[in-house]
Each structure stands twice: as structure tokens, then as C-alpha cells.
Design a protein around this motif. Structure first.
Motif, short mmCIF file in Angstrom:
data_model
loop_
_atom_site.label_atom_id
_atom_site.label_comp_id
_atom_site.label_asym_id
_atom_site.label_seq_id
_atom_site.Cartn_x
_atom_site.Cartn_y
_atom_site.Cartn_z
N LEU A 1 0.85 -1.19 0.00
CA LEU A 1 0.00 0.00 0.00
C LEU A 1 0.88 1.24 0.00
O LEU A 1 1.81 1.34 0.82
CB LEU A 1 -0.90 0.01 1.24
N LEU A 2 0.62 2.15 -0.90
CA LEU A 2 1.36 3.42 -0.97
C LEU A 2 0.49 4.51 -0.40
O LEU A 2 -0.59 4.79 -0.93
CB LEU A 2 1.73 3.74 -2.42
N ASN A 3 0.94 5.11 0.71
CA ASN A 3 0.24 6.25 1.28
C ASN A 3 0.88 7.51 0.73
O ASN A 3 2.04 7.80 1.01
CB ASN A 3 0.30 6.23 2.80
N THR A 4 0.14 8.27 -0.06
CA THR A 4 0.73 9.24 -0.98
C THR A 4 0.50 10.69 -0.56
O THR A 4 -0.35 11.01 0.26
CB THR A 4 0.15 9.04 -2.38
N CYS A 5 1.30 11.56 -1.19
CA CYS A 5 1.28 13.00 -0.94
C CYS A 5 1.02 13.73 -2.25
O CYS A 5 1.50 13.33 -3.30
CB CYS A 5 2.63 13.43 -0.36
N SER A 6 0.25 14.82 -2.18
CA SER A 6 -0.03 15.64 -3.37
C SER A 6 0.46 17.07 -3.24
O SER A 6 0.19 17.90 -4.11
CB SER A 6 -1.55 15.67 -3.65
N VAL A 7 1.18 17.38 -2.17
CA VAL A 7 1.59 18.76 -1.94
C VAL A 7 2.55 19.23 -3.02
O VAL A 7 2.51 20.37 -3.45
CB VAL A 7 2.22 18.90 -0.54
N ARG A 8 3.43 18.33 -3.49
CA ARG A 8 4.38 18.68 -4.54
C ARG A 8 4.31 17.65 -5.66
O ARG A 8 4.05 16.47 -5.41
CB ARG A 8 5.81 18.76 -3.98
N ASP A 9 4.58 18.09 -6.87
CA ASP A 9 4.52 17.21 -8.03
C ASP A 9 5.53 16.07 -7.91
O ASP A 9 5.24 14.93 -8.29
CB ASP A 9 4.79 18.02 -9.30
N LEU A 10 6.72 16.37 -7.35
CA LEU A 10 7.75 15.35 -7.24
C LEU A 10 7.27 14.17 -6.40
O LEU A 10 7.54 13.00 -6.74
CB LEU A 10 9.02 15.95 -6.63
N ALA A 11 6.55 14.46 -5.31
CA ALA A 11 6.05 13.39 -4.45
C ALA A 11 5.06 12.51 -5.20
O ALA A 11 5.07 11.27 -5.06
CB ALA A 11 5.40 13.98 -3.20
N GLU A 12 4.20 13.12 -6.02
CA GLU A 12 3.24 12.34 -6.81
C GLU A 12 3.97 11.48 -7.84
O GLU A 12 3.61 10.30 -8.03
CB GLU A 12 2.24 13.26 -7.50
N GLN A 13 4.95 12.04 -8.52
CA GLN A 13 5.65 11.29 -9.55
C GLN A 13 6.41 10.10 -8.97
O GLN A 13 6.47 9.03 -9.58
CB GLN A 13 6.61 12.21 -10.32
N LYS A 14 6.97 10.28 -7.78
CA LYS A 14 7.66 9.16 -7.12
C LYS A 14 6.68 8.04 -6.83
O LYS A 14 6.98 6.86 -7.05
CB LYS A 14 8.32 9.64 -5.81
N ALA A 15 5.50 8.40 -6.30
CA ALA A 15 4.51 7.38 -5.95
C ALA A 15 3.98 6.67 -7.19
O ALA A 15 3.80 5.45 -7.20
CB ALA A 15 3.37 8.02 -5.17
N ILE A 16 3.72 7.43 -8.26
CA ILE A 16 3.23 6.83 -9.50
C ILE A 16 4.29 5.89 -10.09
O ILE A 16 3.98 4.78 -10.56
CB ILE A 16 2.84 7.92 -10.51
N GLY A 17 5.55 6.32 -10.05
CA GLY A 17 6.63 5.46 -10.54
C GLY A 17 6.74 4.16 -9.74
O GLY A 17 6.90 3.08 -10.32
#
Length: 466
Positions: free
Chosen positions: A43-59
């Protein structure tokens, strides 16, 4: 099919949410593992505050879903802010996701996994992706479970969810919803249970933590509900230290500032997010204070608690931030002399006012240059503070063994990391440590011979501020 690995991106709120989900899963018979390679479910608990955090989670999610080709029963889920923000759009690039859970639905994760596993075990048609994103009343009261199999010297406690501020750059009101506070007695009961299990340092969490209870509970004797809560936590015998994050400068009224005088467990550390010190940029960001008001607040805190440790958040490269705007921020940042700071390069977040109505017109290389200038100032300021502590004796809460070497690591009341030669029996104890060396990032010391020589605050001189 019961080994679960939770990978967390982002802030302390996300860390706390992940711990609560892990505790709920364990209560239902799931095993929590630290290595994704040992897991049946990730399970990935994700962050949307910055684009970099989203891209890391999507990757990471893309890498994990490829594993399903070799292990069809392997389960991958995305939780938290990115799940809430992107919803079913995630399936466009990640069609093999099994679970998408929003920020008000963490407590349903165990049941969703039960249902997925039951469908897989029945050897029928593969279940479709479970998507659970709706708002849910009282969801703020569900983040209360902790992992209690190991002693936690420091613990996070969620006291509220949501944010009503609507800053132009921020996605949090969209992903977390409106402010909702937990009952005070429930919070105190949770902290008392943690104290009974060995917790001595507690951090109260909320998106705007200083807004706690303003719509649910009355002011009493001129004290806000948040200050009332601090007083009650201070009265818990086994709790030795109290911190909170993340506040808003507007939340620092006189009752909160005065609380630092009479609450001995309230640590001399204040995180005070500024974002910018240029008044035109602050107005564009919809931050309801000025540079002058912020500086007055810093002075009030330093008069009340001489030597207080200060940290902040800064965004560089916000739309239309001119060289003059940045120079005001740079000079003020240097003038205040922060002990720590989170410095971010602006990235548009879909759905925010800034992304919708403003042009991201500051080049990447300019953002990077401004970012590096502030980081350089911060490094010097932090080094200056740490060097001023050499020769003093600091009260250090020993947290555990350091990752490298034979030392142990802990923190001072001012949230400074300390590496100390000690023994395992001191984990979870408040120990007097004589500071002998310092870098900009940490202190090194040895256990002092007496417990009556603490110097918890070093003089914060005008020379340091300059």
C-alpha cells in the motif's frame, strides 16, 4: 496473503495515518513487514503537496503492478492525498491497481483487503479496482490506533483533519476536506495509553493544528480550545515533552504565546510557516499576514522564550515572484536566523487557484538558484546555533541506536539531533548530554555525570540573529 508493506510519502500526518492503518490491519490478523519484497500486499500512502512526491509514488506503483504479471494474487493499493486528488484518473496510467482509498476512508482498508483476498481465493473472475473516496462524517475520530508491539519514545497524535484556509498554492483543502476536530477527552485518553506504553514525547498533528476545536468547543478564560488541550496534555504525568505541527501564524494569539511561559512540557521549538516574506507574494498566496506581522510574532516568541528554536516553510518561484520579491524573502530569512526550514520550489497543483488562474512563469533554473541561496543561509544559521551549544549540557531523549557506528541518537527539547555514546538501557530515557562537537545537521556528545546541569536553551544573541 496476509503480509502487508506500507510505503509512506510526505508529511507527519501521512506517517501517522500509515501507522493507524498498520495497527488496524494487525488487529485483523495481517502481518506488517518493512520490505516490499517480503509482502503479498503493498500500500502506498501518498502526498499531493508537490509534483515530485506524486511522480515518485506513481513510478513506484507502476513498478509494483508489473509484479502482478508474475504473481497474479499480488495486491497493490494507493491511499491518501494523491488517491483523493486523482481518483479514478489513476487507472488511466495504472490500470492494474487493486485499491484506491481516499483520506477519509483509511479505516476501511482492512475490510477492502479482506474482500479482495476473498475474491482471489474463490478463483472466480478477478475483482475490479475498489475505489473509496467519499467524504465520511466523523472520519477524524478513526485515526486513533497505534502499533504497540515496540516501545515508542516519541509518538504522533492526530487531533483534527482538514483545512479551511484555501491558500492559492495548496491542494490540502481538496484532499483533506474541511476542518474537523476530535473530542478533547478522546485525544487525552489516547495519549494516556501511549504514555502507559512508554511514550514521553508527543507531537499533536493537524493541517492547521492551532485551529483545533474553534468551531466545536468554547473559549474558556480567554483560552482557545487548542491551548486548553495543551494544558490537559501537560497534566499527563508520564509525558515529558509536547510539540505540535503544523500551525499557522494567524493561530499564534497571545494565549498560545503565553502558554510557553507556564507549560513546562511545551518544548521551546516552534514551526512557523512563512512561505514568503514579500507582502505582494503573500497576498497572491492568500496568506493573511504581512512580513511586519510575522516579524512581530517572532519577536513576541523570543521575548517570551529567549532562545526559542524556530523553523519555517518557504516556497520559492511562486508565479510572478520578482527578483525584488525574492530579495526581501532572502534578507528576512537571513535576518531571522531560522534553526531549520523546509524550502520548496513551487510546482502547480491541479485544482488550486494558483494553477488555475496564474502562470507558472519562473524558470526552473531561477527556482533552483533561489532554493540554493536559502539552503546556504540555512546551513550557516543552523551551524551557528549548533556551535553555540558546544560546552553546554542538553537534556536528550534517547530514541535508539544510530544507523551507523556504535552511538545512539536522540533529540534535545529544541529538536536538535544528538549522537551520543550510551547504552541500550537508556533508550526512552531523558539523559543529560555534554555537547562536544557540532555540524550544521547534528550534535555529538557524551552522557554527563549529573542530571542537574541541563542548559536546555542557549542564549539567542543579536549577533546570531544578524
Amino acid at each position: 496473503m496476509n503480509r502487508v508493506c506500507i510505503i509512506t510519502y510526505g508529511c507527519q500526518m501521512n506517517e501517522r495515518d500509515s501507522e493507524a492503518v498498520a495497527a488496524m490491519l494487525r488487529n485483523k490478523g495481517y502481518a506488517i513487514v518493512n520490505d516490499e519484497h517480503d509482502a503479498d500486499i503493498v500500500l502506498l500512502n501518498t502526498c499531493s503537496v508537490r509534483d515530485l512526491a506524486e511522480q515518485k509514488a506513481i513510478g513506484k506503483a507502476g513498478h509494483l503492478t508489473k509484479k502482478k504479471r508474475r504473481k497474479p494474487n499480488f495486491i497493490v493499493g494507493i491511499m491518501g492525498c494523491m488517491a483523493q486528488n486523482r481518483g479514478t484518473d489513476l487507472l488511466d496510467s495504472l490500470p492494474d491497481l487493486d485499491l484506491i482509498v481516499g483520506t477519509q476512508k483509511f479505516h476501511h482498508v482492512p475490510d477492502h483487503l479482506d474482500n479482495l483476498i476473498s475474491s482471489l481465493n474463490a478463483q472466480g473472475p478477478l475483482p475490479s479496482t475498489i475505489v473509496d473516496l467519499d467524504e465520511e462524517a466523523e472520519s477524524q475520530n478513526t485515526i486513533r490506533h497505534h502499533l504497540v508491539d515496540k516501545r515508542q519514545t516519541s509518538s504522533f497524535v492526530s487531533i483534527m483533519q482538514g483545512c479551511n484556509m484555501n491558500c492559492a498554492y495548496c491542494i490540502v483543502p481538496t484532499t483533506r476536506g474541511q476542518e474537523r476536530s476530535r473530542p478533547m477527552e478522546h485525544i487525552i485518553a489516547e495519549i494516556e495509553e501511549l504514555a502507559a506504553c512508554g511514550t514521553k514525547d508527543v507531537t499533536l498533528l493537524g493541517q492547521i493544528v492551532t485551529s483545533y476545536g474553534r468551531r466545536e468547543f468554547p473559549f474558556i478564560n480567554g483560552k482557545s480550545p487548542f491551548v486548553q488541550l495543551l494544558e490537559k496534555v501537560n497534566d499527563i504525568p508520564s509525558i515529558e515533552r509536547i510539540r505540535f505541527t503544523s500551525p499557522h501564524p494567524r493561530g499564534f494569539k497571545q494565549d498560545l504565546i503565553e502558554a510557553y511561559r507556564y507549560l513546562p512540557k511545551l518544548c521551546e521549538y516552534v514551526h512557523l510557516p512563512a512561505q514568503s516574506f514579500s507582502d505582494p507574494i503573500l497576498q497572491a498566496m492568500k496568506r493573511p499576514y504581512s512580513r511586519e506581522r510575522y516579524l512581530q510574532l517572532v519577536d513576541d516568541l523570543r521575548k517570551t522564550v529567549p532562545g526559542v528554536y524556530l523553523s519555517t516553510d518557504i516556497i520559492v518561484g511562486f508565479p510572478n515572484e520578482s527578483e525584488e520579491d525574492f530579495e526581501i524573502t532572502r534578507k528576512t530569512f537571513e535576518e531571522i536566523g531560522f534553526d531549520m526550514a523546509y524550502i520548496f520550489k513551487y510546482s502547480p497543483r491541479s485544482g488550486t487557484e494558483a494553477a488555475t488562474h496564474m502562470i507558472d512563469n519562473i524558470p526552473k533554473e531561477v527556482k533552483e538558484e533561489r532554493n540554493q541561496k536559502l539552503l546556504s543561509i540555512l546551513q550557516q544559521s543552523s551551524l551557528h546555533r549548533n556551535l553555540s551549544l558546544i560546552g553546554s549540557t542538553q537534556e536528550v531523549l534517547i530514541e535508539g541506536p544510530a544507523r551507523k557506528g556504535n552511538r545512539f541518537v536522540g533529540k534535545t527539547r529544541g529538536f536538535r539531533k544528538v549522537f551520543v555514546t550510551a547504552s541500550e538501557r537508556l533508550i526512552g530515557e531523558l539523559v543529560p548530554v555534554h555537547i562536544e562537537e557540532a555540524t550544521h545537521a547534528a550534535l555529538l556528545g557524551t552522557v554527563a555525570l549529573t542530571k542537574n546541569t541541563f542548559e536546555p536553551i542557549s542564549p539567542y544573541t543579536e549577533a546570531h540573529r544578524a
